[in-house]
Design a protein around this motif. Structure first.
Motif, PDB file in Angstrom:
ATOM      1  N   GLU A   1     -43.967 -12.265 -34.090  1.00 45.71           N
ATOM      2  CA  GLU A   1     -44.365 -12.962 -35.311  1.00 45.71           C
ATOM      3  C   GLU A   1     -45.702 -13.684 -35.126  1.00 45.71           C
ATOM      4  OE1 GLU A   1     -44.447 -13.682 -39.091  1.00 45.71           O
ATOM      5  OE2 GLU A   1     -42.785 -12.583 -38.201  1.00 45.71           O
ATOM      6  N   GLU A   2     -45.923 -14.262 -33.945  1.00 48.19           N
ATOM      7  CA  GLU A   2     -47.210 -14.898 -33.661  1.00 48.19           C
ATOM      8  C   GLU A   2     -48.343 -13.875 -33.709  1.00 48.19           C
ATOM      9  OE1 GLU A   2     -47.217 -17.131 -30.018  1.00 48.19           O
ATOM     10  OE2 GLU A   2     -45.393 -18.204 -30.577  1.00 48.19           O
ATOM     11  N   LYS A   3     -48.121 -12.704 -33.128  1.00 45.34           N
ATOM     12  CA  LYS A   3     -49.145 -11.654 -33.153  1.00 45.34           C
ATOM     13  C   LYS A   3     -49.427 -11.196 -34.577  1.00 45.34           C
ATOM     14  CE  LYS A   3     -48.330  -9.657 -28.589  1.00 45.34           C
ATOM     15  NZ  LYS A   3     -47.937  -8.441 -27.868  1.00 45.34           N
ATOM     16  N   ILE A   4     -48.378 -11.020 -35.355  1.00 45.78           N
ATOM     17  CA  ILE A   4     -48.538 -10.596 -36.743  1.00 45.78           C
ATOM     18  C   ILE A   4     -49.355 -11.625 -37.516  1.00 45.78           C
ATOM     19  CG2 ILE A   4     -47.300 -10.202 -38.919  1.00 45.78           C
ATOM     20  CD1 ILE A   4     -45.027  -8.969 -37.186  1.00 45.78           C
ATOM     21  N   SER A   5     -49.039 -12.890 -37.352  1.00 42.75           N
ATOM     22  CA  SER A   5     -49.785 -13.955 -38.030  1.00 42.75           C
ATOM     23  C   SER A   5     -51.241 -13.968 -37.597  1.00 42.75           C
ATOM     24  CB  SER A   5     -49.154 -15.322 -37.740  1.00 42.75           C
ATOM     25  OG  SER A   5     -47.852 -15.372 -38.212  1.00 42.75           O
ATOM     26  N   HIS A   6     -51.472 -13.769 -36.317  1.00 41.28           N
ATOM     27  CA  HIS A   6     -52.826 -13.761 -35.772  1.00 41.28           C
ATOM     28  C   HIS A   6     -53.658 -12.639 -36.400  1.00 41.28           C
ATOM     29  CE1 HIS A   6     -55.953 -14.394 -32.796  1.00 41.28           C
ATOM     30  NE2 HIS A   6     -55.923 -13.084 -32.515  1.00 41.28           N
ATOM     31  N   TYR A   7     -53.093 -11.445 -36.466  1.00 42.79           N
ATOM     32  CA  TYR A   7     -53.824 -10.322 -37.034  1.00 42.79           C
ATOM     33  C   TYR A   7     -54.002 -10.452 -38.541  1.00 42.79           C
ATOM     34  CZ  TYR A   7     -53.672  -8.042 -32.535  1.00 42.79           C
ATOM     35  OH  TYR A   7     -53.835  -7.742 -31.207  1.00 42.79           O
TER      36      TYR A   7
ATOM     37  N   ALA B   1     -48.443  -3.232 -39.130  1.00 41.76           N
ATOM     38  CA  ALA B   1     -47.281  -2.419 -39.525  1.00 41.76           C
ATOM     39  C   ALA B   1     -46.453  -2.022 -38.307  1.00 41.76           C
ATOM     40  CB  ALA B   1     -47.742  -1.179 -40.283  1.00 41.76           C
ATOM     41  N   ASP B   2     -47.121  -1.679 -37.210  1.00 45.59           N
ATOM     42  CA  ASP B   2     -46.409  -1.319 -35.980  1.00 45.59           C
ATOM     43  C   ASP B   2     -45.630  -2.502 -35.425  1.00 45.59           C
ATOM     44  OD1 ASP B   2     -45.731   0.448 -33.781  1.00 45.59           O
ATOM     45  OD2 ASP B   2     -47.081  -0.813 -32.580  1.00 45.59           O
ATOM     46  N   LEU B   3     -46.244  -3.678 -35.424  1.00 40.56           N
ATOM     47  CA  LEU B   3     -45.554  -4.878 -34.937  1.00 40.56           C
ATOM     48  C   LEU B   3     -44.356  -5.222 -35.821  1.00 40.56           C
ATOM     49  CD1 LEU B   3     -48.667  -7.055 -34.017  1.00 40.56           C
ATOM     50  CD2 LEU B   3     -47.039  -6.034 -32.418  1.00 40.56           C
ATOM     51  N   GLU B   4     -44.510  -5.061 -37.130  1.00 39.57           N
ATOM     52  CA  GLU B   4     -43.389  -5.328 -38.035  1.00 39.57           C
ATOM     53  C   GLU B   4     -42.254  -4.333 -37.814  1.00 39.57           C
ATOM     54  OE1 GLU B   4     -45.366  -5.374 -41.825  1.00 39.57           O
ATOM     55  OE2 GLU B   4     -45.658  -7.547 -41.722  1.00 39.57           O
ATOM     56  N   ARG B   5     -42.590  -3.061 -37.539  1.00 40.54           N
ATOM     57  CA  ARG B   5     -41.553  -2.060 -37.226  1.00 40.54           C
ATOM     58  C   ARG B   5     -40.810  -2.432 -35.954  1.00 40.54           C
ATOM     59  NH1 ARG B   5     -45.138   1.748 -39.291  1.00 40.54           N
ATOM     60  NH2 ARG B   5     -46.160   1.918 -37.276  1.00 40.54           N
ATOM     61  N   GLN B   6     -41.550  -2.895 -34.947  1.00 39.21           N
ATOM     62  CA  GLN B   6     -40.904  -3.307 -33.695  1.00 39.21           C
ATOM     63  C   GLN B   6     -39.935  -4.448 -33.951  1.00 39.21           C
ATOM     64  OE1 GLN B   6     -43.614  -4.261 -30.526  1.00 39.21           O
ATOM     65  NE2 GLN B   6     -44.866  -2.444 -30.908  1.00 39.21           N
ATOM     66  N   LYS B   7     -40.353  -5.400 -34.767  1.00 42.26           N
ATOM     67  CA  LYS B   7     -39.501  -6.552 -35.072  1.00 42.26           C
ATOM     68  C   LYS B   7     -38.258  -6.111 -35.844  1.00 42.26           C
ATOM     69  CE  LYS B   7     -39.754 -11.052 -37.182  1.00 42.26           C
ATOM     70  NZ  LYS B   7     -40.532 -11.966 -37.983  1.00 42.26           N
TER      71      LYS B   7
ATOM     72  N   SER C   1     -32.476  -4.910 -36.217  1.00 41.07           N
ATOM     73  CA  SER C   1     -31.407  -4.005 -36.620  1.00 41.07           C
ATOM     74  C   SER C   1     -30.418  -3.789 -35.482  1.00 41.07           C
ATOM     75  CB  SER C   1     -31.977  -2.672 -37.109  1.00 41.07           C
ATOM     76  OG  SER C   1     -32.644  -2.008 -36.076  1.00 41.07           O
ATOM     77  N   TRP C   2     -30.938  -3.612 -34.256  1.00 39.93           N
ATOM     78  CA  TRP C   2     -30.035  -3.464 -33.104  1.00 39.93           C
ATOM     79  C   TRP C   2     -29.293  -4.756 -32.833  1.00 39.93           C
ATOM     80  CZ3 TRP C   2     -28.203   0.690 -30.986  1.00 39.93           C
ATOM     81  CH2 TRP C   2     -28.903   1.874 -31.107  1.00 39.93           C
ATOM     82  N   ALA C   3     -29.977  -5.881 -32.938  1.00 43.38           N
ATOM     83  CA  ALA C   3     -29.320  -7.164 -32.694  1.00 43.38           C
ATOM     84  C   ALA C   3     -28.225  -7.405 -33.720  1.00 43.38           C
ATOM     85  CB  ALA C   3     -30.341  -8.301 -32.738  1.00 43.38           C
TER      86      ALA C   3
END
Length: 84
Positions: free
Chosen positions: A9-15, A36-42, A47-49
């Motif tokens: 989330e920090e990386k997403i906000s930064h970008y 978009a890639d970072l959001e998919r990872q999150k 979803s697994w959690a």
């Protein structure tokens, strides 16, 4: 959220802050793709959690969710390790 999700989330906000500045179209496109890639990872981590943290039935038939945060954190760490 777990530590891995917080970092994402920090990386997403930064970008996203970068997108407020003016760049050439190709750079903006690449930054959007990275977000978009970072959001998919999150989403994948969550979803697994979520799947693995379904409440377990306690002795009285109620859901026992005392271990749910630990399960979510474990799943996020395992997913992060699998991407290395």
């Amino acid at each position: 959220m777990c530590d891995q999700c917080d970092k994402l989330e920090e990386k997403i906000s930064h970008y996203r802050l970068f997108l407020n500045q003016r760049f050439d179209p190709l750079t903006e496109e690449r930054i959007r793709a990275l977000i978009a890639d970072l959001e998919r990872q999150k989403e994948t981590m969550h979803s697994w959690a979520t799947l693995l943290s379904l409440p377990e039935q306690g002795s009285k038939g109620r859901a026992s969710d005392s271990l749910l945060p630990a399960k979510r954190s474990l799943v996020c760490r395992l997913l992060a390790l699998s991407r290395r």
